[in-house]
Design an enzyme around this catalytic site. Structure first.
Site, mmCIF file in Angstrom:
data_model
loop_
_atom_site.group_PDB
_atom_site.id
_atom_site.type_symbol
_atom_site.label_atom_id
_atom_site.label_comp_id
_atom_site.label_asym_id
_atom_site.label_seq_id
_atom_site.Cartn_x
_atom_site.Cartn_y
_atom_site.Cartn_z
ATOM 1 N N ASN A 10 0.868 -1.189 0.000
ATOM 2 C CA ASN A 10 0.000 0.000 0.000
ATOM 3 C C ASN A 10 0.897 1.230 0.000
ATOM 4 O O ASN A 10 1.502 1.553 1.012
ATOM 5 C CB ASN A 10 -0.897 -0.011 1.253
ATOM 6 C CG ASN A 10 -1.719 1.262 1.362
ATOM 7 O OD1 ASN A 10 -1.881 1.980 0.374
ATOM 8 N ND2 ASN A 10 -2.243 1.533 2.545
ATOM 9 N N TRP A 11 0.947 1.880 -1.148
ATOM 10 C CA TRP A 11 1.854 3.032 -1.270
ATOM 11 C C TRP A 11 1.258 4.302 -0.659
ATOM 12 O O TRP A 11 1.924 5.330 -0.622
ATOM 13 C CB TRP A 11 2.199 3.273 -2.737
ATOM 14 C CG TRP A 11 3.136 2.255 -3.317
ATOM 15 C CD1 TRP A 11 3.777 1.251 -2.647
ATOM 16 C CD2 TRP A 11 3.548 2.149 -4.682
ATOM 17 N NE1 TRP A 11 4.560 0.537 -3.518
ATOM 18 C CE2 TRP A 11 4.443 1.059 -4.767
ATOM 19 C CE3 TRP A 11 3.257 2.854 -5.852
ATOM 20 C CZ2 TRP A 11 5.038 0.672 -5.972
ATOM 21 C CZ3 TRP A 11 3.841 2.478 -7.048
ATOM 22 C CH2 TRP A 11 4.727 1.395 -7.108
ATOM 23 N N LYS A 12 0.007 4.255 -0.255
ATOM 24 C CA LYS A 12 -0.660 5.450 0.309
ATOM 25 C C LYS A 12 -0.471 6.623 -0.664
ATOM 26 O O LYS A 12 -0.518 6.425 -1.869
ATOM 27 C CB LYS A 12 -0.124 5.751 1.702
ATOM 28 C CG LYS A 12 -0.087 4.512 2.597
ATOM 29 C CD LYS A 12 0.166 4.848 4.033
ATOM 30 C CE LYS A 12 0.467 3.562 4.793
ATOM 31 N NZ LYS A 12 0.049 3.609 6.167
ATOM 32 N N HIS A 97 -9.628 0.824 4.669
ATOM 33 C CA HIS A 97 -8.316 1.031 5.310
ATOM 34 C C HIS A 97 -8.522 1.988 6.479
ATOM 35 O O HIS A 97 -9.319 2.922 6.406
ATOM 36 C CB HIS A 97 -7.320 1.600 4.295
ATOM 37 C CG HIS A 97 -5.925 1.644 4.839
ATOM 38 N ND1 HIS A 97 -5.484 2.662 5.659
ATOM 39 C CD2 HIS A 97 -4.885 0.781 4.714
ATOM 40 C CE1 HIS A 97 -4.224 2.423 5.997
ATOM 41 N NE2 HIS A 97 -3.838 1.281 5.439
ATOM 42 N N GLU A 99 -6.938 4.436 7.549
ATOM 43 C CA GLU A 99 -6.786 5.878 7.269
ATOM 44 C C GLU A 99 -8.047 6.431 6.626
ATOM 45 O O GLU A 99 -8.419 7.587 6.852
ATOM 46 C CB GLU A 99 -5.529 6.109 6.407
ATOM 47 C CG GLU A 99 -4.269 5.940 7.253
ATOM 48 C CD GLU A 99 -3.046 5.459 6.500
ATOM 49 O OE1 GLU A 99 -2.989 5.559 5.265
ATOM 50 O OE2 GLU A 99 -2.120 4.944 7.179
ATOM 51 N N GLU A 169 -5.769 -5.260 10.339
ATOM 52 C CA GLU A 169 -4.785 -4.192 10.523
ATOM 53 C C GLU A 169 -5.100 -3.422 11.800
ATOM 54 O O GLU A 169 -5.913 -2.485 11.782
ATOM 55 C CB GLU A 169 -4.842 -3.231 9.335
ATOM 56 C CG GLU A 169 -4.396 -3.838 8.026
ATOM 57 C CD GLU A 169 -3.719 -2.789 7.149
ATOM 58 O OE1 GLU A 169 -2.551 -2.967 6.844
ATOM 59 O OE2 GLU A 169 -4.361 -1.791 6.821
ATOM 60 N N GLY A 175 1.911 2.185 10.642
ATOM 61 C CA GLY A 175 2.835 3.316 10.527
ATOM 62 C C GLY A 175 3.481 3.721 11.845
ATOM 63 O O GLY A 175 4.052 4.802 11.955
ATOM 64 N N SER A 212 3.036 -2.215 10.432
ATOM 65 C CA SER A 212 4.479 -2.164 10.703
ATOM 66 C C SER A 212 5.196 -3.473 10.371
ATOM 67 O O SER A 212 6.120 -3.876 11.074
ATOM 68 C CB SER A 212 4.742 -1.747 12.155
ATOM 69 O OG SER A 212 4.289 -0.419 12.364
ATOM 70 N N GLY A 233 2.725 -0.972 4.292
ATOM 71 C CA GLY A 233 2.798 0.420 3.857
ATOM 72 C C GLY A 233 4.244 0.860 3.714
ATOM 73 O O GLY A 233 4.876 0.675 2.671
ATOM 74 N N GLY A 234 4.797 1.419 4.794
ATOM 75 C CA GLY A 234 6.132 2.018 4.751
ATOM 76 C C GLY A 234 7.207 1.142 4.117
ATOM 77 O O GLY A 234 8.005 1.625 3.303
HETATM 78 C C1 PEP Z 1 -0.876 0.066 5.722
HETATM 79 O O1 PEP Z 1 -0.806 1.157 5.184
HETATM 80 O O2 PEP Z 1 -1.826 -0.682 5.481
HETATM 81 C C2 PEP Z 1 0.170 -0.328 6.676
HETATM 82 C C3 PEP Z 1 0.066 -1.490 7.268
HETATM 83 O O3 PEP Z 1 1.197 0.563 6.877
HETATM 84 P P1 PEP Z 1 2.597 0.249 7.635
HETATM 85 O O4 PEP Z 1 3.127 -1.028 7.045
HETATM 86 O O5 PEP Z 1 3.439 1.444 7.300
HETATM 87 O O6 PEP Z 1 2.293 0.120 9.080
#
Ligand code: PEP
Length: 249
Positions: A10-12, A97, A99, A169, A175, A212, A233-234
């Site tokens: 997930n590049w957000k 998601h 966010e 999640e 994040g 994470s 994500g990150g």
């Molecule tokens: C996400 O955006 O779904 C996510 C899990 O982010 P991260 O891996 O950065 O926690």
């Protein structure tokens, strides 16, 4: 790991068309398709086409949208529709998601509506569920998960259940650098799987873990058979880092 695994990136709000093209050129140069491993990419909407075009010769890669509106068209300034993302190359859509839920106020009801519309259009939703820190610390994890899962199972027609993919999640892990332990994740995956099974959904609904995940913890998480993959994500933003992570399993 011998079971099929999904690694979802997930590049957000990162990697516009140019950066997405460069990412894919590098990623494709350093990876090869592997049996039993699917790679899903969720770039921003404007980068769907470059990613889909870059990955067109890679059957192991599937491209998805981060968000859609449930209506196919109309006066919804700033939104994108399912037919639009489909035309741009998406075959999957993230729904719910955290966010979207917490920063943009999407309700359980709206999330379920989006998942139903995605399925109706022939695409696959990757539906996200997760508790906040306050809910976990207050002993309300199960309640929070069921509150999000029930409207989804109520609204999705049984004929479409087989195409559902879920992601657990925990909001406090996204994040933050603080991942759920493999035991914690496995416990919630079991709850989700039990609930889905009790509602009569046949077969094994894939459930990914997100929050994470990185190259240092992915193996311990995926060692738990309750997990069918990861949503990242990150740690998915750098082509070499992402290639390393997906190569570890
Ligand atoms: C996400 O955006 O779904 C996510 C899990 O982010 P991260 O891996 O950065 O926690």
């Amino acid at each position: 790991m011998s079971r099929p695994l999904i690694y979802a990136a997930n590049w957000k709000m990162n990697h516009g068309p140019g950066a997405a093209r460069s990412f894919m050129a590098r990623f494709l140069a350093v990876t090869e398709p592997a049996p039993e491993r699917a790679l899903w990419f969720f770039p921003p909407a404007v980068s769907l086409t470059p990613v889909a075009e870059a990955a067109s010769a890679r059957p192991d890669i599937r491209v998805g949208a981060q968000n859609v509106h449930w209506e196919p068209k109309g006066a919804f300034t700033g939104e994108v529709s399912i037919p639009m993302v489909q035309e741009a190359g998406a075959r999957v859509v993230l729904t719910g998601h955290s966010e979207r839920r917490h920063l943009f106020g999407e309700t359980d009801e709206q999330v379920a509506r989006k998942a139903v519309a995605v399925l109706k259009a022939g695409l696959q939703p990757l539906a996200c569920l997760g508790e906040t820190l306050a809910e976990r610390e207050g002993g309300r994890t199960e309640h929070a998960i069921l509150r999000q899962l029930d409207p989804l199972l109520d609204k999705v027609p049984p004929a479409d259940w087989a195409r559902l993919v879920l992601a657990y999640e925990p909001v406090w892990a996204i994040g933050t650098g603080r991942n759920a332990t493999p035991d914690d994740a496995a416990q919630v995956h079991e709850l989700i799987r039990f609930t889905v099974g009790r509602r009569g959904v046949p077969g094994r609904v894939p459930i990914l873990y997100g929050g994470s995940v990185n190259a240092g913890n992915v193996l311990a998480l995926l060692a738990r058979p309750e997990l069918d993959g990861v949503l990242v994500g990150g740690a998915s933003l750098d082509a070499d880092g992402w290639a390393e992570l997906v190569g570890l399993g």
